[in-house]
Design an enzyme around this catalytic site. Structure first.
Site, short mmCIF file in Angstrom:
data_model
loop_
_atom_site.label_atom_id
_atom_site.label_comp_id
_atom_site.label_asym_id
_atom_site.label_seq_id
_atom_site.Cartn_x
_atom_site.Cartn_y
_atom_site.Cartn_z
N GLY A 20 -4.31 0.33 5.78
CA GLY A 20 -4.13 0.68 4.51
C GLY A 20 -4.83 1.95 3.98
N ASP A 72 2.72 -1.22 10.18
CA ASP A 72 3.16 -2.12 8.79
C ASP A 72 2.80 -3.57 9.22
OD1 ASP A 72 4.46 -3.63 6.92
OD2 ASP A 72 6.42 -2.56 7.35
N LEU A 73 1.86 -4.08 8.21
CA LEU A 73 1.31 -5.48 8.39
C LEU A 73 2.30 -6.68 8.40
CD1 LEU A 73 -2.30 -4.41 7.11
CD2 LEU A 73 -1.63 -5.67 9.33
N TYR A 168 8.73 -19.16 -7.02
CA TYR A 168 7.80 -18.20 -6.89
C TYR A 168 6.97 -17.95 -8.10
CZ TYR A 168 6.23 -13.44 -5.39
OH TYR A 168 5.38 -12.33 -5.41
N1 LIG Z 1 -8.29 -2.79 -6.56
C1 LIG Z 1 -8.76 -3.65 -6.86
O1 LIG Z 1 -9.28 -4.28 -7.98
C2 LIG Z 1 -8.88 -5.01 -5.91
C3 LIG Z 1 -9.48 -6.05 -6.30
C4 LIG Z 1 -9.67 -7.26 -5.30
C5 LIG Z 1 -9.01 -6.97 -3.98
N2 LIG Z 1 -8.49 -5.79 -3.78
C6 LIG Z 1 -7.87 -5.81 -2.35
O2 LIG Z 1 -8.46 -4.38 -1.79
C7 LIG Z 1 -7.47 -3.86 -0.53
C8 LIG Z 1 -7.15 -2.62 -1.11
O3 LIG Z 1 -6.38 -2.52 -2.26
P1 LIG Z 1 -6.43 -1.09 -3.22
O4 LIG Z 1 -6.92 -1.65 -4.49
O5 LIG Z 1 -7.20 -0.12 -2.31
O6 LIG Z 1 -4.75 -0.96 -3.20
P2 LIG Z 1 -3.98 0.46 -2.95
O7 LIG Z 1 -4.55 1.62 -3.55
O8 LIG Z 1 -2.66 0.14 -3.64
O9 LIG Z 1 -3.78 0.38 -1.47
C9 LIG Z 1 -3.42 -0.39 -0.61
C10 LIG Z 1 -2.89 0.16 0.74
O10 LIG Z 1 -2.57 -0.83 1.41
C11 LIG Z 1 -1.48 -0.37 2.02
N3 LIG Z 1 -0.30 -1.21 2.65
C12 LIG Z 1 0.17 -2.36 1.60
N4 LIG Z 1 1.05 -3.00 2.29
C13 LIG Z 1 1.01 -2.63 3.86
C14 LIG Z 1 1.78 -2.97 4.91
N5 LIG Z 1 2.77 -3.97 4.81
N6 LIG Z 1 1.36 -2.46 5.90
C15 LIG Z 1 0.16 -1.52 5.86
N7 LIG Z 1 -0.29 -1.28 4.86
C16 LIG Z 1 0.08 -1.55 3.78
C17 LIG Z 1 -0.65 0.49 1.31
O11 LIG Z 1 0.00 1.56 1.89
P3 LIG Z 1 1.09 2.41 0.80
O12 LIG Z 1 0.21 3.50 0.29
O13 LIG Z 1 2.11 2.95 1.95
O14 LIG Z 1 1.82 1.43 -0.24
C18 LIG Z 1 -2.29 1.42 1.00
O15 LIG Z 1 -2.61 2.08 1.80
C19 LIG Z 1 -6.37 -4.92 -1.07
O16 LIG Z 1 -6.46 -5.81 0.11
C20 LIG Z 1 -6.47 -5.87 -2.27
O17 LIG Z 1 -6.11 -6.99 -2.13
C21 LIG Z 1 -8.53 -4.71 -4.70
#
Ligand SMILES: NC(=O)c1ccc[n+]([C@@H]2O[C@H](COP(=O)([O-])OP(=O)(O)OC[C@H]3O[C@@H](n4cnc5c(N)ncnc54)[C@H](OP(=O)(O)O)[C@@H]3O)[C@@H](O)[C@H]2O)c1
Length: 301
Positions: A20, A72-73, A168
């Site tokens: 991601g 794709d995870l 859900y």
């Molecule tokens: N942001 C926060 O405040 C926060 C807080 C706690 C934990 N986290 C964790 O941090 C991590 C990164 O999140 P983020 O905030 O950077 O979110 P983000 O900007 O939405 O980025 C998420 C990334 O994951 C990719 N992704 C989603 N589903 C996928 C799949 N099935 N296969 C491959 N890639 C996939 C997305 O791809 P697409 O662009 O194609 O959708 C994107 O590249 C996540 O694990 C999240 O749970 C974030």
């Protein structure tokens, strides 16, 4: 901890996979690793988005070595194809950053029949790690970083019905997936140690960072809200705990890192604790068995 990006030593000669990595925390994590000289694989479900991210990284650092690969995870077939392609073309893997995630989408099942957050956030990474483990354990000083969240307290591991086939609750399902990521990081470290491997498994969380992750939340909670953008830290800041977990000199296997200020919502990375459920060894063992049978990937038994 007064750790700064400038403190990171050259990563030249090392290879990292960031899942991601086209946007958000994954992008920032990958960009810093590339700037430090690491060869970085952007493991993304959309290759056009990955290519665009690579171009942005090259603008930041024209010498960066960045490779785009499809992953794709939420598809175990895709996870297997990725791991096979990577393992065929590489003889080492220094860092695996299990970063990709989705939060609180409407109910959906993955192509393999798993609740979408369970599939993408947790199970895909469990399978990916197992399939890449032979490369990781033969690479000196390798690390696996798993992204959890403050939200690991929102759910429990529903061993009998992880898919929420009845009723859900999207918040609880997100919490379950992030608790599973954290328990996986801890259990993986116990199993690596037991097997005599030096690879470290470390967990990290970004606090609350302004990213696309909030796309399914009510408008008021979204990053555009002026109040929220005061509280949320940038994706750059949110990537620091992951980077520290991956590269920090005093990091031990089984550690968990998050921001050190405002109730762990923002600030410089520090070692943090997690709730009692995340430390439950019986559930951790059962979760591992469940994940093996769901994914068909068995390792470190
Ligand atoms: N942001 C926060 O405040 C926060 C807080 C706690 C934990 N986290 C964790 O941090 C991590 C990164 O999140 P983020 O905030 O950077 O979110 P983000 O900007 O939405 O980025 C998420 C990334 O994951 C990719 N992704 C989603 N589903 C996928 C799949 N099935 N296969 C491959 N890639 C996939 C997305 O791809 P697409 O662009 O194609 O959708 C994107 O590249 C996540 O694990 C999240 O749970 C974030």
């Amino acid at each position: 901890m007064s750790w700064k990006l400038q403190d990171i030593a050259s990563q030249s000669g090392r290879i990292a996979i960031v899942t991601g990595a086209n946007i958000g925390l994954g992008f920032e994590t990958a960009a810093v690793l590339a700037e430090k000289g690491c060869v970085v694989v952007l493991a993304c479900r959309n290759l056009d988005k990955a290519q665009a991210a690579k171009q942005q990284m090259l603008k930041r650092d024209p010498d960066a070595s960045v490779i785009c690969m499809a992953l794709d995870l939420s598809s175990l077939k895709s996870v297997r194809a990725f791991a096979q392609a990577f393992s065929r073309s590489h003889s080492q893997l220094d860092l695996l950053i299990n970063n990709a995630g989705i939060m609180m989408p409407p109910y959906a099942l993955s192509e393999d029949g798993f609740e979408s957050q369970w599939a993408a956030n947790y199970l895909g990474h469990f399978a990916l790690t197992g399939l890449l483990l032979p490369l990781l354990v033969k690479t000196p000083k390798s690390r696996i970083v798993s992204l959890s969240s403050l939200a690991h307290t929102w759910g429990a591991i529903r061993l009998e019905d992880p898919n929420f086939t009845r009723g859900y609750d999207k918040r609880e399902a997100y919490g379950q997936s992030k608790l599973a990521c954290l328990m996986f990081a801890y259990e993986l470290q116990r199993r690596l140690s037991r097997a005599g491997h030096n690879t470290l498994s470390v967990a990290a969380h970004p606090g609350v960072s302004a990213t696309n992750l909030f796309q399914h939340m009510p408008k008021a909670v979204q990053v555009f809200s002026p109040l929220m953008s005061l509280i949320f830290q940038s994706a750059k800041g949110g990537a620091l705990p992951s980077l520290y977990a991956a590269l920090g000199a005093d990091v031990a296997g089984g550690d968990y890192y998050g921001p050190g200020s405002m109730g762990q919502m923002r600030g410089a990375p520090v070692k943090v604790g997690s709730n009692r459920a995340s430390r439950d060894l019986t559930v951790a063992t059962a979760l591992w068995s469940l994940s093996e049978s769901q994914s068909g990937v068995r390792y470190l038994d």
